[in-house]
Design an enzyme around this catalytic site. Sequence first.
Site, PDB file in Angstrom:
ATOM      1  CB  SER A  29      -0.976  -0.002   1.183  1.00 57.20           C
ATOM      2  OG  SER A  29      -1.951  -0.996   0.978  1.00 57.20           O
ATOM      3  CE  LYS A  78      -8.908  -5.961   4.783  1.00 54.69           C
ATOM      4  NZ  LYS A  78      -9.126  -6.448   3.418  1.00 54.69           N
ATOM      5  CB  ALA A 140     -17.819 -18.730   4.454  1.00 50.73           C
TER       6      ALA A 140
HETATM    7  P1  ATR Z   1     -10.200 -13.875   5.654  1.00 52.89           P
HETATM    8  O1  ATR Z   1     -10.593 -12.689   6.442  1.00 52.89           O
HETATM    9  O2  ATR Z   1      -8.945 -13.691   4.829  1.00 52.89           O
HETATM   10  O3  ATR Z   1     -11.324 -14.465   4.869  1.00 52.89           O
HETATM   11  P2  ATR Z   1     -10.622 -15.769   7.760  1.00 52.89           P
HETATM   12  O4  ATR Z   1     -11.770 -14.982   8.234  1.00 52.89           O
HETATM   13  O5  ATR Z   1      -9.690 -16.378   8.730  1.00 52.89           O
HETATM   14  O6  ATR Z   1      -9.718 -14.935   6.765  1.00 52.89           O
HETATM   15  O7  ATR Z   1     -11.202 -16.903   6.815  1.00 52.89           O
HETATM   16  C1  ATR Z   1     -10.394 -17.777   6.212  1.00 52.89           C
HETATM   17  C2  ATR Z   1     -11.245 -18.615   5.260  1.00 52.89           C
HETATM   18  O8  ATR Z   1     -10.388 -19.553   4.657  1.00 52.89           O
HETATM   19  C3  ATR Z   1     -12.325 -19.415   5.953  1.00 52.89           C
HETATM   20  O9  ATR Z   1     -13.414 -19.591   5.074  1.00 52.89           O
HETATM   21  C4  ATR Z   1     -11.619 -20.711   6.238  1.00 52.89           C
HETATM   22  O10 ATR Z   1     -12.462 -21.812   6.405  1.00 52.89           O
HETATM   23  P3  ATR Z   1     -13.116 -22.131   7.849  1.00 52.89           P
HETATM   24  O11 ATR Z   1     -14.289 -21.244   8.001  1.00 52.89           O
HETATM   25  O12 ATR Z   1     -13.456 -23.561   7.774  1.00 52.89           O
HETATM   26  O13 ATR Z   1     -12.038 -21.860   8.855  1.00 52.89           O
HETATM   27  C5  ATR Z   1     -10.835 -20.867   4.976  1.00 52.89           C
HETATM   28  N1  ATR Z   1      -9.653 -21.720   5.121  1.00 52.89           N
HETATM   29  C6  ATR Z   1      -8.543 -21.459   5.831  1.00 52.89           C
HETATM   30  N2  ATR Z   1      -7.657 -22.465   5.699  1.00 52.89           N
HETATM   31  C7  ATR Z   1      -8.223 -23.354   4.860  1.00 52.89           C
HETATM   32  C8  ATR Z   1      -7.792 -24.609   4.320  1.00 52.89           C
HETATM   33  N3  ATR Z   1      -6.597 -25.127   4.614  1.00 52.89           N
HETATM   34  N4  ATR Z   1      -8.640 -25.255   3.493  1.00 52.89           N
HETATM   35  C9  ATR Z   1      -9.839 -24.743   3.196  1.00 52.89           C
HETATM   36  N5  ATR Z   1     -10.301 -23.569   3.674  1.00 52.89           N
HETATM   37  C10 ATR Z   1      -9.504 -22.884   4.500  1.00 52.89           C
END
Ligand code: ATR
Length: 286
Positions: A29, A78, A140
């Site tokens: 940024s 955020k 999600a």
């Molecule tokens: P962000 O704000 O970047 O979306 P987050 O709120 O931590 O970060 O969400 C991460 C997303 O990536 C979630 O949807 C998470 O799935 P879960 O709700 O089951 O935790 C998903 N995620 C993270 N690691 C993952 C993995 N190894 N395989 C599949 N989904 C993953």
Amino acid sequence: GWILSKRYGLNNMLKKYAVVGNPIAHSLSPQIHRLFAAQFNIELSYERILAPLDGFAGILRTFQQSGGLGANITVPFKIAAAQLVHEKTEQATLAGAVNTITFQQNKWLGDNTDGIGLLRDLTQNLGIDLTDRKILILGAGGAAQGILQPLFSANPASITLANRTLATAEKLAAALQYSSKCMACDLKNLPQQAFDLIINATAAGVKDEPLALPTFLIKQQTVCYDLAYGAAAQPFLTWATQHGALMRYDGSGMLIEQAAEAFYSWHGVRPETQSLISLLNSKIHL
Ligand code: ATR
């Protein structure tokens, strides 16, 4: 010259901005905002601020007291930012997250430019028409939540939200005003069909964890888009390549466009973005 600026502290009168996150060292940024500012001969300072996980609000207050006029907010703050600001734009309210704060004397204004950034990149930069398209969003979390409403505004046929934790996707889908066009499913139990657009909004790539996806999701004309950029986007885009998707993009365009939107709200002028997107793409290996 320098004597004047020393004596009158002119350096301190630079318009002051920052990006706040944790980690923050790799944020682009500052470079992006400085290059935008150079387009208009606007002088500003734009720094990276590492906020402790339990000290985000205090960091923002200190920054404002030191003359800060605005801040971009990144992972993982955020949602906290959305709760701290005194007023929010509609986009920020719908996203439940704030990535841009404007500090006024007695009031902090929160906006979210991520969704508009993605939409600009998809529709204007990449020329993709989302009308009546079937969209699949993987993940999600906060990133997925921030793009849902803007995507629906482009009038797709449907949006399928697939998540490792089904309940999170169900909750997100149910909260939408477009819930009839939105379905939630388990990442391991995806509908057996190809989509027009697949957006990776999971943190799997960022965390260097595997993301196993069935091949039936893809046809040649499926657009594959990862919200991350650089190395974190590679596993998903490699999967897309291996299964024949011709159109594959990382989130560098979205990154530049969300910054351009924040820049516009702070400075009232709209920077040219294409040259920066090209520059970024030539630096990161796609
Ligand atoms: P962000 O704000 O970047 O979306 P987050 O709120 O931590 O970060 O969400 C991460 C997303 O990536 C979630 O949807 C998470 O799935 P879960 O709700 O089951 O935790 C998903 N995620 C993270 N690691 C993952 C993995 N190894 N395989 C599949 N989904 C993953």
